[in-house]
Each structure stands twice: as structure tokens, then as C-alpha cells.
Design an enzyme around this catalytic site. Structure first.
Site, PDB file in Angstrom:
ATOM      1  N   ARG A  94       0.863  -1.254   0.058  1.00 30.75           N
ATOM      2  CA  ARG A  94       0.044  -0.253  -0.134  1.00 30.75           C
ATOM      3  C   ARG A  94       0.914   0.968  -0.394  1.00 30.75           C
ATOM      4  O   ARG A  94       1.949   0.863   0.446  1.00 30.75           O
ATOM      5  CB  ARG A  94      -1.085  -0.019   1.456  1.00 30.75           C
ATOM      6  CG  ARG A  94      -1.290   0.894   1.775  1.00 30.75           C
ATOM      7  CD  ARG A  94      -3.150   0.613   0.435  1.00 30.75           C
ATOM      8  NE  ARG A  94      -4.428   1.873   1.251  1.00 30.75           N
ATOM      9  CZ  ARG A  94      -5.417   1.650   0.281  1.00 30.75           C
ATOM     10  NH1 ARG A  94      -4.864   1.748  -1.258  1.00 30.75           N
ATOM     11  NH2 ARG A  94      -6.281   2.789   0.850  1.00 30.75           N
ATOM     12  N   THR A 377     -10.189  -0.304  -9.853  1.00 27.36           N
ATOM     13  CA  THR A 377      -8.861  -0.772  -9.389  1.00 27.36           C
ATOM     14  C   THR A 377      -9.267  -1.673  -9.958  1.00 27.36           C
ATOM     15  O   THR A 377      -9.635  -2.258 -11.027  1.00 27.36           O
ATOM     16  CB  THR A 377     -10.094  -0.697  -7.545  1.00 27.36           C
ATOM     17  OG1 THR A 377      -9.766  -0.039  -7.047  1.00 27.36           O
ATOM     18  CG2 THR A 377      -8.675  -1.655  -7.125  1.00 27.36           C
ATOM     19  N   THR A 395      -4.272  -0.685  -7.388  1.00 27.59           N
ATOM     20  CA  THR A 395      -4.981   0.447  -7.319  1.00 27.59           C
ATOM     21  C   THR A 395      -4.162   1.681  -7.972  1.00 27.59           C
ATOM     22  O   THR A 395      -3.336   1.641  -6.604  1.00 27.59           O
ATOM     23  CB  THR A 395      -6.324   0.690  -6.307  1.00 27.59           C
ATOM     24  OG1 THR A 395      -7.020   1.190  -7.053  1.00 27.59           O
ATOM     25  CG2 THR A 395      -5.949   0.999  -5.643  1.00 27.59           C
ATOM     26  N   ASN A 397      -6.579   4.495  -6.941  1.00 25.37           N
ATOM     27  CA  ASN A 397      -7.565   4.951  -6.737  1.00 25.37           C
ATOM     28  C   ASN A 397      -8.865   5.304  -7.040  1.00 25.37           C
ATOM     29  O   ASN A 397      -9.406   4.360  -8.006  1.00 25.37           O
ATOM     30  CB  ASN A 397      -7.327   5.771  -5.507  1.00 25.37           C
ATOM     31  CG  ASN A 397      -8.770   6.141  -4.531  1.00 25.37           C
ATOM     32  OD1 ASN A 397      -9.055   5.105  -4.433  1.00 25.37           O
ATOM     33  ND2 ASN A 397      -9.092   7.558  -4.026  1.00 25.37           N
ATOM     34  N   ASP A 419      -7.775   8.534   0.813  1.00 26.03           N
ATOM     35  CA  ASP A 419      -8.542   6.908   1.058  1.00 26.03           C
ATOM     36  C   ASP A 419      -8.282   7.025   3.182  1.00 26.03           C
ATOM     37  O   ASP A 419      -9.175   6.289   3.695  1.00 26.03           O
ATOM     38  CB  ASP A 419      -7.951   5.889   1.389  1.00 26.03           C
ATOM     39  CG  ASP A 419      -8.603   5.154   0.034  1.00 26.03           C
ATOM     40  OD1 ASP A 419      -9.775   5.530  -0.242  1.00 26.03           O
ATOM     41  OD2 ASP A 419      -8.443   3.820  -0.494  1.00 26.03           O
ATOM     42  N   SER A 448      -7.679   1.246   3.693  1.00 24.05           N
ATOM     43  CA  SER A 448      -8.355   0.600   2.125  1.00 24.05           C
ATOM     44  C   SER A 448      -8.985  -0.370   2.324  1.00 24.05           C
ATOM     45  O   SER A 448      -9.253  -1.113   3.398  1.00 24.05           O
ATOM     46  CB  SER A 448      -6.796   0.107   1.071  1.00 24.05           C
ATOM     47  OG  SER A 448      -7.436  -0.973   0.790  1.00 24.05           O
ATOM     48  N   SER A 449     -10.019  -1.341   1.746  1.00 25.97           N
ATOM     49  CA  SER A 449     -11.247  -1.422   1.587  1.00 25.97           C
ATOM     50  C   SER A 449     -10.604  -2.917   0.767  1.00 25.97           C
ATOM     51  O   SER A 449     -11.282  -4.043   0.363  1.00 25.97           O
ATOM     52  CB  SER A 449     -12.411  -1.239   0.668  1.00 25.97           C
ATOM     53  OG  SER A 449     -12.975  -0.073   1.571  1.00 25.97           O
ATOM     54  N   GLY A 469     -14.241  -1.528  -6.337  1.00 29.01           N
ATOM     55  CA  GLY A 469     -15.061  -1.010  -6.472  1.00 29.01           C
ATOM     56  C   GLY A 469     -15.313  -0.242  -4.811  1.00 29.01           C
ATOM     57  O   GLY A 469     -16.367  -0.354  -4.058  1.00 29.01           O
ATOM     58  N   GLY A 470     -14.028   0.009  -4.482  1.00 29.23           N
ATOM     59  CA  GLY A 470     -13.811   1.453  -3.046  1.00 29.23           C
ATOM     60  C   GLY A 470     -14.699   0.326  -2.126  1.00 29.23           C
ATOM     61  O   GLY A 470     -14.138  -0.376  -1.891  1.00 29.23           O
TER      62      GLY A 470
HETATM   63  O1  DON Z   1      -8.528   0.939  -0.907  1.00 31.10           O
HETATM   64  C1  DON Z   1      -9.099   1.427  -1.379  1.00 31.10           C
HETATM   65  O2  DON Z   1      -9.875   0.377  -0.869  1.00 31.10           O
HETATM   66  C2  DON Z   1      -9.937   2.499  -2.746  1.00 31.10           C
HETATM   67  N1  DON Z   1      -8.467   2.875  -2.541  1.00 31.10           N
HETATM   68  C3  DON Z   1      -9.684   1.300  -3.597  1.00 31.10           C
HETATM   69  C4  DON Z   1     -10.238   1.840  -4.695  1.00 31.10           C
HETATM   70  C5  DON Z   1     -11.304   1.509  -5.941  1.00 31.10           C
HETATM   71  O3  DON Z   1     -11.557   0.494  -5.939  1.00 31.10           O
HETATM   72  C6  DON Z   1     -11.687   1.826  -6.937  1.00 31.10           C
HETATM   73  N2  DON Z   1     -12.744   1.298  -7.184  1.00 31.10           N
HETATM   74  N3  DON Z   1     -14.064   1.558  -7.703  1.00 31.10           N
END
Ligand code: DON
Length: 565
Positions: A94, A377, A395, A397, A419, A448-449, A469-470
Site C-alpha cells: 500500500r 481498481t 489500485t 484509487n 482514503d 483500504s477496502s 469497487g472502493g
Molecule cells: O483501497 C481502497 O479501498 C480504494 N482505494 C479502492 C478504490 C477502488 O476500488 C476504485 N474502484 N472503484
């Protein structure tokens, strides 16, 4: 009329799923990623005698070329590996906050969040971790038979000689033309002056090829020192030096303690802090496990029944509330991991669940932020002939990260600083709120997720999966695990099935357009849920393993490819 439109959308969705519900089969190896070229490169590495980790590193570098919006070396990610001999590792690469970062960096004099500063400026970027992570994994866990040059050669060739843009990639560039035109180095590479991009156009990235060549000959130092470092630092000098030579030199990917849990007869291995994914997935499975055994009379837990959706939403509400308060980079914050993962804590948390009525999330203002609908991502899953399994999510982001390309180095920088929790209670791009646990500090990693996960059956890899998918990553991985374990789907059906998502705040139950019938919507509303329709949720790429071999499931959302051999 609305009813007819809904019915029509449901029919179309069923058609998509039923037309293509078969997973791809392989006996000796399987790679599922968001790019056909990258999946092919992974398979080639396996055929050349590399193991799943060699293939994962090669795919990672290939995605940096083929999937500019997300797979970039300007970002970071997580890798979860499980070997046939039982050895497990979880690697955190990360991004780290630069040493100049401080808690209120994104606030103005009135203590308000400065719109866009953590997303589209030089200050949006953390120190990238992908190069260090992919090389560390290859060095520590690769087969030893694939030299560094061989690992990077396919990616360098794609960047140097160009590759044909798919319709999907060409459209993605065109759709984002305005954003990609804001920074001159980005504009030069990712937009055309004469016309829009078209399917079949050859896309060259000469500067990126040079950066990858430096990595191929010097390893980590080809990125964190020397010419690449100089180019990064020079770009950052435009804003007074946000990322320094020292920051780059200090970057370190780290092995973390795997997060391990169980559900029915399966064991789950996933990513720990600074990802929240593993802890939340296990927490939610623990709650569901207790509910499925204790409820009397038992509820209807059939796939996407109203009881099932209601219970998962209630479980998610509680888990995401914990995320906001308790989760952050464990190098800086004492995450109460054992408690959160314990069955007794789950027992306590489910006490307040009402089987027929939604609980209200509290009243924190979630602002006006929209949850993004495109997936920026990327996740890939790999299994080799010996049954070694690797699950990787990376990712920068949001789509094309900060939009700022390192001049002369050819890659776009992440906007991962978003984040962090810029201010307690103020939602980030994904509507997530946070507090002290995820406050900004120098060298800290934003929460992060991302949830690369491996599910074991009889102590052997059974499922390898993850998704972009954030904030929806965690609930998507959860639903995919349940699709296979509870609902008996094959991996292709599992990743393609309609999904829903909730995250405590905002207090909304999201569902993919056209995936809920009017009756289901009514049932859920009666239980007190506030429902909102949205676009695709995630792009899950998974592999299922049984006695007949490897089964690859590439999500129909986006452009994903499973290749087996
Ligand atoms: O690390 C994370 O949780 C986010 N930066 C992930 C971003 C992501 O999945 C974007 N896609 N929709």
C-alpha cells in the site's frame, strides 16, 4: 411503465447471466484478470516453469501497461498467497503518506475540507508501493526459475511496441478525455489531437517502457532511486516537493499477519490492516454464522431473498460502523483485531438485529458525495499446476488516479491520500467516514477496502477471489463467497450474479440497476430500508478449484478474461 422497464432490465440481466454462466476450465493453471494480454502473459510465465507468484508479478507489471486507469505502478495493493505445502503470506504494498503529510493537510483555514485536494493534485499521492511489492513477492516466493528480465520483458514489449486498444479501453480513454487533458504529460500520452481513440488503434508508451526497463535491470532501485526517482521528485517539486528522494528510498512493502476465519466447513484467509477487508469479511461471516444457526424459526436465506438481503444489510451496517472507528494502519493505531474477529464479539453485535425491521444508522451527515460507478481498481487471481494460489488487488484509487503523469516516466500517480479520513465524519470519495484510527500521519498507510481472499476447503485452496469497487469491495467479496458456499453457484455464476451493498453511512441499501423485482423492493422498504438503484458493483475475478481442475470466473462487468491451460 416503470414496472415494465424493471421487468425488461431483469430479463436482460438473466439473459446475460444464463448465456455465459460457464467458467473456463484449466488443468495446469489459471489466470483471471481484467486484461486479455495480462492474463495471457501470466499463463505464459506458468508455461515457462514459473509458479503462481512469478505469474502474479508479471501480470502486475503487464497491467501497468494495458490497464492505465487502474493497474499502474504509480499505486499500490495487496497480495495474498497460499502454497500447496500450506505456507501462507499476505503482503502489503500500500502507498505510504510522504513525510511532509500532516493531519489537517486537506483542510482550509476554516477547518473545511478543500474540494479535490486529496484527489486531483500532486498532494493526492502517497509514495507508490507496487514496484517494491511485486519484486519482493517474486524474490521471496517465486520459483527462482524466472529471472527479473524475463518477468518484465512482456510488459516492456507491450509498452514499447504498442498494443491494440480494445473497444472498452478506447472508450474509457474517450470518456475521460477532459480529465486526461488537464495535465500536459498525461494529455500527451492518453489523448489524441486528431480524433478520438478507436478500437484497434496501437497504443505506445515509450517513457513507461524506459521506466520498466530500468526496473528490469536494477530491480527496486530502478524505481525508488536513479532516473525514475529523479523524475518523480522533479514532478513533485512543482508543488514544493511533496514526495522526496528520502520518501522514495524509505518505501517498504511489508508482510502482515494474515486474517484468518472460518465459515461452515471452510477457512478464509484475507488481508489485514492497513486493509479493512479481511477483518470485516470475517466479522460479517461470524455474524451470519450465528444468525443461521440460532434463528428460530430459521429465516429464508435463499439467494437474494428479502430476508437474506435484510440480514446482510444489518450485518454490514454493524461491521462498517466498526470500520469507521477502529480500523487504520496497525503500525500507527492499535486495531482491536482479536476482539473484532472473535465469535463472542459477533454474538454481542447481532443482539440488536431485528429480523424484520431495519435499524437506523446514526445521524452523521454523509454529505452529497456520490458513490462512483466505474471500477478503477483491479483484481486478479492465479493458480499454478502445483495448486499454489495467489490473489492480488491493486489500485491507484479513482480512475487514472490524480491524473498527473510523472513527466518522462510515463505512469500516472495515485490519489490514495483520499482514503485517509481528511476530517472526522466527512466522507471520502466512496462515502466512507473515519476518525483518529485513519487520520493522516507521515509514513502511515491509508485504510483500504481491498480484500484479496483465498478460501480453503480441507486446508487446500478452494476459492481465490477479489474485486475492485472502493467501499463495495468488502461486501462484493462476501457475497461471492456466499454465492458459492451457501448458494451452490459455480464461480462464473457467482461473480456474475446481481449484487447489493450497504455500509452503515450513508444509511442506504444500494442495488444494481434492474436486479431487484418490484416485490423485493417493496418487501425491503416495508422492513424500513432506504433503497437506491446504482450502476455495476465491482468486477470480481475468481477461481474455484476442485478435483476436476481449475475453474476461472471472469466478471462480465468490465473487460475481464479467464485463461486456463
Ligand atoms: O483501497 C481502497 O479501498 C480504494 N482505494 C479502492 C478504490 C477502488 O476500488 C476504485 N474502484 N472503484
Amino acid at each position: 411503465m416503470k414496472y415494465l422497464k424493471n421487468l425488461f432490465l431483469i430479463l436482460i440481466l438473466l439473459l446475460i447471466i444464463s448465456c455465459d454462466s460457464k467458467p473456463v476450465h484449466g488443468k495446469n493453471g489459471m489466470v483471471v484478470s481484467t486484461s486479455t494480454q495480462a492474463s495471457k502473459i501470466g499463463i505464459d510465465i506458468l508455461k515457462q516453469g514459473g509458479n503462481a507468484v512469478d505469474a502474479a508479478s508479471a501480470v502486475g507489471f503487464a497491467l501497468a501497461v494495458t490497464s492505465s486507469s487502474n493497474g499502474n505502478i504509480g499505486g499500490g495493493g495487496f497480495m495474498v498467497g497460499h502454497f500447496a505445502d500450506g505456507k501462507t503470506f499476505t503482503l502489503d504494498f500500500r502507498e505510504m503518506a510522504p513525510s511532509k503529510a500532516y493531519k489537517d493537510i486537506y483542510l482550509d483555514d476554516n477547518n473545511n475540507v478543500i474540494e479535490g485536494k486529496s484527489l486531483t493534485t500532486h498532494f493526492a499521492s502517497g509514495v507508490p508501493g507496487s514496484v517494491d511489492g511485486l519484486l519482493k513477492a517474486w524474490r521471496d516466493h517465486g520459483s527462482g526459475s524466472i529471472p527479473l528480465k524475463q518477468l518484465l520483458e512482456p510488459a516492456i514489449n507491450l509498452a514499447n511496441n504498442g498494443f491494440k486498444l480494445s473497444k472498452y479501453e478506447a472508450n474509457r480513454f474517450n470518456k475521460n478525455k477532459d480529465f486526461l487533458s488537464k495535465h500536459s504529460a498525461t494529455k500527451l500520452i492518453f489523448t489524441r489531437n486528431d480524433r478520438e481513440w478507436k478500437e484497434g488503434d496501437i497504443f505506445f508508451q515509450k517513457d513507461l517502457a524506459k521506466t520498466l526497463t530500468r526496473i528490469a535491470s536494477k530491480g527496486r532501485d530502478g524505481f525508488y532511486k536513479g532516473i525514475t526517482a529523479k523524475l518523480i521528485v522533479e514532478e513533485m517539486k512543482k508543488v514544493g516537493g511533496w514526495i522526496t528522494y528520502q520518501d522514495l528510498d524509505n518505501y517498504l512493502s511489508k508482510y502482515r499477519e494474515p486474517i484468518i476465519g472460518s465459515f461452515n466447513d471452510y477457512n478464509i484467509i484475507s488481508m489485514g490492516p492497513p486493509s479493512s477487508g479481511g477483518i470485516l469479511i470475517i466479522q460479517m461471516l461470524n455474524m451470519l454464522d450465528l444468525l443461521q444457526t440460532n434463528l428460530n424459526p430459521p429465516l429464508d436465506l435463499d439467494f437474494n431473498s428479502s430476508d437474506y438481503i435484510h440480514l446482510l444489510t444489518e450485518i454490514e451496517r454493524r461491521a462498517y460502523a466498526d470500520r469507521a472507528e477502529h480500523l487504520g494502519d496497525s503500525d500507527f493505531w492499535d486495531v482491536p483485531k482479536e476482539i473484532l474477529l472473535s465469535k463472542s464479539y459477533a454474538e454481542d453485535r447481532i443482539k440488536s438485529i431485528d429480523v424484520s425491521n431495519a435499524t437506523n444508522s446514526n445521524d452523521i451527515n454523509h454529505g452529497l458525495k456520490m458513490i462512483k460507478e466505474s471500477e478503477e481498481t483491479t483484481h486478479y487471481s492465479i493458480v499454478d499446476k502445483d495448486g499454489n494460489a495467489v490473489s492480488v488487488t491493486t489500485t491507484i484509487n479513482s480512475g487514472y488516479g490524480s491524473g498527473i503523469t510523472i513527466n518522462g516516466a510515463g505512469f500516472i500517480m495515485n490519489n490514495e491520500m483520499d482514503d485517509f479520513s481528511s476530517k472526522p465524519g466527512v466522507p471520502n470519495l466512496f462515502g466512507l467516514v473515519g476518525n483518529e484510527a485513519n487520520a493522516i500521519q507521515p509514513k502511515k498507510r491509508p485504510l483500504s477496502s481491498m480484500s484479496p481472499t483465498i478460501v480453503l476447503k480441507n486446508n487446500k485452496p478452494f476459492l481465490v477471489l477479489g474485486t475492485p469497487g472502493g467501499s463495495t469491495i468488502i461486501t462484493t467479496v462476501l457475497q461471492n463467497i456466499l454465492n458459492v458456499i451457501l448458494h451452490d453457484m459455480n464461480i462464473k455464476e457467482a461473480v456474475s450474479s446481481p449484487r447489493f451493498h450497504s455500509q452503515w453511512l450513508p444509511d442506504v441499501l444500494y442495488y444494481e440497476e434492474g436486479s431487484f423485482s418490484n416485490k423485493l423492493i417493496l418487501d425491503l422498504k416495508t422492513k424500513g430500508h432506504d433503497l437506491k438503484q446504482r450502476g455495476n458493483i465491482g468486477e470480481a475475478n475468481g477461481i474455484m478449484i476442485n478435483e476436476k481442475g481449475f475453474w476461472g470466473g471472469a466478471d462480465y462487468r468490465g473487460e475481464n478474461t479467464a485463461i486456463g491451460y
